[in-house]
Design a protein around this motif. Structure first.
Motif, PDB file in Angstrom:
ATOM      1  N   GLY A  10       0.805  -1.206   0.000  1.00  0.00           N
ATOM      2  CA  GLY A  10       0.000   0.000   0.000  1.00  0.00           C
ATOM      3  C   GLY A  10       0.841   1.261   0.000  1.00  0.00           C
ATOM      4  O   GLY A  10       2.082   1.212  -0.047  1.00  0.00           O
ATOM      5  N   LEU A  11       0.152   2.413   0.092  1.00  0.00           N
ATOM      6  CA  LEU A  11       0.841   3.700   0.056  1.00  0.00           C
ATOM      7  C   LEU A  11       1.680   3.935   1.303  1.00  0.00           C
ATOM      8  O   LEU A  11       2.631   4.712   1.274  1.00  0.00           O
ATOM      9  CB  LEU A  11      -0.192   4.826  -0.096  1.00  0.00           C
ATOM     10  CG  LEU A  11      -0.983   4.837  -1.414  1.00  0.00           C
ATOM     11  CD1 LEU A  11      -2.071   5.892  -1.364  1.00  0.00           C
ATOM     12  CD2 LEU A  11      -0.059   5.087  -2.594  1.00  0.00           C
ATOM     13  N   ASN A  12       1.310   3.296   2.405  1.00  0.00           N
ATOM     14  CA  ASN A  12       2.071   3.432   3.643  1.00  0.00           C
ATOM     15  C   ASN A  12       3.071   2.299   3.843  1.00  0.00           C
ATOM     16  O   ASN A  12       3.476   2.005   4.965  1.00  0.00           O
ATOM     17  CB  ASN A  12       1.103   3.481   4.844  1.00  0.00           C
ATOM     18  CG  ASN A  12       0.241   4.724   4.832  1.00  0.00           C
ATOM     19  OD1 ASN A  12       0.672   5.770   4.350  1.00  0.00           O
ATOM     20  ND2 ASN A  12      -0.966   4.615   5.340  1.00  0.00           N
ATOM     21  N   GLU A  13       3.475   1.670   2.738  1.00  0.00           N
ATOM     22  CA  GLU A  13       4.432   0.563   2.746  1.00  0.00           C
ATOM     23  C   GLU A  13       3.953  -0.614   3.588  1.00  0.00           C
ATOM     24  O   GLU A  13       4.743  -1.342   4.188  1.00  0.00           O
ATOM     25  CB  GLU A  13       5.815   1.044   3.239  1.00  0.00           C
ATOM     26  CG  GLU A  13       6.427   2.116   2.353  1.00  0.00           C
ATOM     27  CD  GLU A  13       7.803   2.545   2.832  1.00  0.00           C
ATOM     28  OE1 GLU A  13       8.209   2.092   3.924  1.00  0.00           O
ATOM     29  OE2 GLU A  13       8.460   3.317   2.122  1.00  0.00           O
ATOM     30  N   GLU A  14       2.649  -0.790   3.636  1.00  0.00           N
ATOM     31  CA  GLU A  14       2.076  -1.944   4.311  1.00  0.00           C
ATOM     32  C   GLU A  14       1.661  -2.977   3.279  1.00  0.00           C
ATOM     33  O   GLU A  14       1.106  -2.635   2.240  1.00  0.00           O
ATOM     34  CB  GLU A  14       0.849  -1.530   5.142  1.00  0.00           C
ATOM     35  CG  GLU A  14       1.178  -0.564   6.262  1.00  0.00           C
ATOM     36  CD  GLU A  14      -0.084  -0.135   6.999  1.00  0.00           C
ATOM     37  OE1 GLU A  14      -1.179  -0.518   6.557  1.00  0.00           O
ATOM     38  OE2 GLU A  14       0.042   0.582   8.002  1.00  0.00           O
ATOM     39  N   GLU A  15       1.921  -4.232   3.583  1.00  0.00           N
ATOM     40  CA  GLU A  15       1.551  -5.302   2.671  1.00  0.00           C
ATOM     41  C   GLU A  15       0.216  -5.905   3.071  1.00  0.00           C
ATOM     42  O   GLU A  15      -0.043  -6.127   4.246  1.00  0.00           O
ATOM     43  CB  GLU A  15       2.634  -6.384   2.651  1.00  0.00           C
ATOM     44  CG  GLU A  15       3.894  -5.965   1.891  1.00  0.00           C
ATOM     45  CD  GLU A  15       4.767  -7.153   1.535  1.00  0.00           C
ATOM     46  OE1 GLU A  15       4.405  -8.283   1.927  1.00  0.00           O
ATOM     47  OE2 GLU A  15       5.790  -6.956   0.866  1.00  0.00           O
ATOM     48  N   GLU A  16      -0.622  -6.146   2.083  1.00  0.00           N
ATOM     49  CA  GLU A  16      -1.910  -6.771   2.345  1.00  0.00           C
ATOM     50  C   GLU A  16      -2.027  -8.046   1.525  1.00  0.00           C
ATOM     51  O   GLU A  16      -1.742  -8.059   0.321  1.00  0.00           O
ATOM     52  CB  GLU A  16      -3.051  -5.822   2.006  1.00  0.00           C
ATOM     53  CG  GLU A  16      -4.411  -6.408   2.325  1.00  0.00           C
ATOM     54  CD  GLU A  16      -5.511  -5.372   2.332  1.00  0.00           C
ATOM     55  OE1 GLU A  16      -6.402  -5.465   3.187  1.00  0.00           O
ATOM     56  OE2 GLU A  16      -5.479  -4.478   1.462  1.00  0.00           O
ATOM     57  N   ALA A  17      -2.434  -9.102   2.208  1.00  0.00           N
ATOM     58  CA  ALA A  17      -2.550 -10.409   1.559  1.00  0.00           C
ATOM     59  C   ALA A  17      -3.906 -10.550   0.876  1.00  0.00           C
ATOM     60  O   ALA A  17      -4.926 -10.078   1.388  1.00  0.00           O
ATOM     61  CB  ALA A  17      -2.363 -11.508   2.593  1.00  0.00           C
TER      62      ALA A  17
ATOM     63  N   SER B 127     -16.212 -18.473  -7.804  1.00  0.00           N
ATOM     64  CA  SER B 127     -14.873 -18.053  -7.370  1.00  0.00           C
ATOM     65  C   SER B 127     -14.964 -16.654  -6.778  1.00  0.00           C
ATOM     66  O   SER B 127     -15.806 -15.846  -7.183  1.00  0.00           O
ATOM     67  CB  SER B 127     -13.895 -18.058  -8.541  1.00  0.00           C
ATOM     68  OG  SER B 127     -14.315 -17.158  -9.555  1.00  0.00           O
ATOM     69  N   ASN B 128     -14.083 -16.394  -5.822  1.00  0.00           N
ATOM     70  CA  ASN B 128     -14.092 -15.091  -5.142  1.00  0.00           C
ATOM     71  C   ASN B 128     -12.678 -14.750  -4.700  1.00  0.00           C
ATOM     72  O   ASN B 128     -11.898 -15.627  -4.336  1.00  0.00           O
ATOM     73  CB  ASN B 128     -15.014 -15.150  -3.920  1.00  0.00           C
ATOM     74  CG  ASN B 128     -15.054 -13.842  -3.157  1.00  0.00           C
ATOM     75  OD1 ASN B 128     -15.267 -12.774  -3.732  1.00  0.00           O
ATOM     76  ND2 ASN B 128     -14.820 -13.906  -1.847  1.00  0.00           N
ATOM     77  N   THR B 129     -12.372 -13.450  -4.748  1.00  0.00           N
ATOM     78  CA  THR B 129     -11.089 -12.949  -4.245  1.00  0.00           C
ATOM     79  C   THR B 129     -11.368 -11.982  -3.111  1.00  0.00           C
ATOM     80  O   THR B 129     -12.225 -11.102  -3.237  1.00  0.00           O
ATOM     81  CB  THR B 129     -10.312 -12.215  -5.350  1.00  0.00           C
ATOM     82  OG1 THR B 129     -10.087 -13.109  -6.445  1.00  0.00           O
ATOM     83  CG2 THR B 129      -8.966 -11.735  -4.827  1.00  0.00           C
ATOM     84  N   TYR B 130     -10.655 -12.164  -1.990  1.00  0.00           N
ATOM     85  CA  TYR B 130     -10.839 -11.262  -0.862  1.00  0.00           C
ATOM     86  C   TYR B 130      -9.495 -10.891  -0.259  1.00  0.00           C
ATOM     87  O   TYR B 130      -8.511 -11.629  -0.394  1.00  0.00           O
ATOM     88  CB  TYR B 130     -11.753 -11.890   0.201  1.00  0.00           C
ATOM     89  CG  TYR B 130     -11.135 -13.007   0.986  1.00  0.00           C
ATOM     90  CD1 TYR B 130     -10.476 -12.766   2.198  1.00  0.00           C
ATOM     91  CD2 TYR B 130     -11.219 -14.326   0.532  1.00  0.00           C
ATOM     92  CE1 TYR B 130      -9.919 -13.802   2.930  1.00  0.00           C
ATOM     93  CE2 TYR B 130     -10.657 -15.367   1.264  1.00  0.00           C
ATOM     94  CZ  TYR B 130     -10.007 -15.099   2.459  1.00  0.00           C
ATOM     95  OH  TYR B 130      -9.439 -16.118   3.182  1.00  0.00           O
ATOM     96  N   SER B 131      -9.466  -9.738   0.383  1.00  0.00           N
ATOM     97  CA  SER B 131      -8.251  -9.255   1.027  1.00  0.00           C
ATOM     98  C   SER B 131      -8.334  -9.484   2.527  1.00  0.00           C
ATOM     99  O   SER B 131      -9.412  -9.714   3.082  1.00  0.00           O
ATOM    100  CB  SER B 131      -8.060  -7.765   0.744  1.00  0.00           C
ATOM    101  OG  SER B 131      -9.161  -7.027   1.241  1.00  0.00           O
ATOM    102  N   ALA B 132      -7.187  -9.405   3.192  1.00  0.00           N
ATOM    103  CA  ALA B 132      -7.156  -9.620   4.643  1.00  0.00           C
ATOM    104  C   ALA B 132      -7.963  -8.551   5.385  1.00  0.00           C
ATOM    105  O   ALA B 132      -8.599  -8.830   6.396  1.00  0.00           O
ATOM    106  CB  ALA B 132      -5.711  -9.628   5.128  1.00  0.00           C
ATOM    107  N   SER B 133      -7.941  -7.310   4.881  1.00  0.00           N
ATOM    108  CA  SER B 133      -8.672  -6.220   5.547  1.00  0.00           C
ATOM    109  C   SER B 133     -10.158  -6.247   5.241  1.00  0.00           C
ATOM    110  O   SER B 133     -10.974  -5.804   6.037  1.00  0.00           O
ATOM    111  CB  SER B 133      -8.101  -4.866   5.117  1.00  0.00           C
ATOM    112  OG  SER B 133      -8.330  -4.649   3.731  1.00  0.00           O
TER     113      SER B 133
END
Length: 372
Positions: free
Chosen positions: A55-62, A85-91
């Protein structure tokens, strides 16, 4: 055995409400046939890590991929198996993770056993929360709960009519003022009944709200223009300032009504218990009540407004917005709503106290003197 019979006899209404509540929940869990959209029950889910993004704050999201199998619950293809099928993020900010047992709205392919996810079917959870609210309201408050429920239904109906009128080109300020008058009178009449304390609460609420309006207008015309275009969910309307004004005053109305009826009811109770109380002693009692009410109500108002702002604040911070930007272009609206509502709470105490002494204490003394 006799104990259970006594319990059943004394709790017939509560048990009857509970049975109705359970029956409604069972019906809602099987109501897929009511929907035109295809409803699918998830029978199995396989989650697999896909990738991570910075991300913009140098955070990684799975990010994760889901292979979902389900069964169609309605329509011509009821009972068929389907693969999704579905794609989701950790947040989960812009997406959602699905689990076994979920019911989903799906667009089904005509020929293949595949489809596109539209979202989760949530009516069961909505009815569950609504049912718990209604059950507790009616069981704890008895017939008073029914009166509260009736006033709530009427207020919602009036609000929907007002929204329809605004959608047809009605004047927002005129509608808002009319709503505040109706909500104040209707809610307080249902809460307090036809009583002097209710009359005092209505007069106090309307007077305090009018004072808040004057303060709002003075500040608005002696300060820089607010960045209305930065308000959440705004899609280029032409009356941004009126929209913010209506929302701000309507938000403070509930707190002002609460304080007004609390002071009026407290004074009414004091007058019933000690009808010979002196004015100075009564004013001291009102002041003490005001101290107790003020601290809790202002904090409740703060938590209410800040909680509504937290989701969008977190999203914007995650996307690189600075604290300066958030305070000046985002939180400024919540701060103004909170301050105006807090001013309303503080003003409502002396205003309600004044009208309570005037109509509940002074009139009673006059009547006694005439009788003597």
């Amino acid at each position: 055995m006799n104990t259970w019979r006594k319990i059943l006899k004394n709790r017939k209404k509560e048990i009857g409400l509970l049975i109705i509540f359970a029956a409604v929940l069972v019906f809602v869990s099987q109501d897929a046939f009511l929907y035109q959209e295809t409803v699918v029950k998830v029978t199995s889910v396989e989650n697999k890590f896909s990738h991570s993004e910075e991300g913009l704050n140098e955070e990684e999201e799975a990010y994760y991929e889901q292979a979902i199998e389900g069964q169609i619950l309605n329509g011509k293809r009821k009972g068929e198996k389907i693969v999704l099928s579905n794609t989701y993020s950790a947040s989960g900010v812009n997406d959602e993770r699905y689990r076994k047992g979920d019911r989903l709205f799906v667009t089904v392919s005509d020929e293949e056993s595949t489809g596109t996810l539209l979202g989760k079917k949530r009516d069961f959870y909505l009815v569950l929360l609504l049912g718990i609210f209604l059950y507790l309201l009616l069981v704890i408050n008895r017939w008073h709960g029914g009166i509260i429920l009736l006033s709530l239904i009427l207020n919602i109906g009036i609000f929907l009519i007002a929204l329809s009128d605004y959608g047809k080109g009605g004047n927002l300020i005129r509608i808002s003022v009319l709503l505040m008058l109706i909500f104040s009178v209707l809610t307080l009449l249902f809460a307090g009944g036809i009583h002097k304390k209710t009359f005092v609460a209505i007069i106090s609420t309307l007077s305090t709200t009018f004072l808040c309006y004057l303060i709002y207008e003075i500040i608005l015309h002696t300060s820089a223009r607010l960045p209305y275009e930065m308000m959440d969910y705004v899609v280029n309307p032409t009356d941004l300032s009126d929209l913010f004004f209506a929302g701000t005053l309507m938000g403070s109305l509930g707190a002002v009504m609460d304080v007004s009826i609390s002071i009026a009811a407290g004074v009414s109770e004091i007058m019933e218990k000690t009808p010979d109380i002196e004015r100075k002693a009564l004013i001291r009692s009102i002041r003490e009540m005001g101290y107790d009410i003020m601290g809790t109500m202002i904090n409740v108002l703060f938590f209410t407004y800040i909680s509504s702002a937290i989701p969008i604040m977190v999203i914007k911070i995650k996307n690189g917005y600075t604290l300066y930007h958030l305070i000046n272009f985002q939180l400024i609206f919540e701060v103004i709503r909170f301050l105006l509502g807090s001013i309303g709470i503080v003003l409502a105490i002396p205003v309600a106290g004044f009208f309570s002494v005037l109509f509940l204490h002074s009139t009673k003394l006059l009547l006694r003197r005439k009788i003597k």
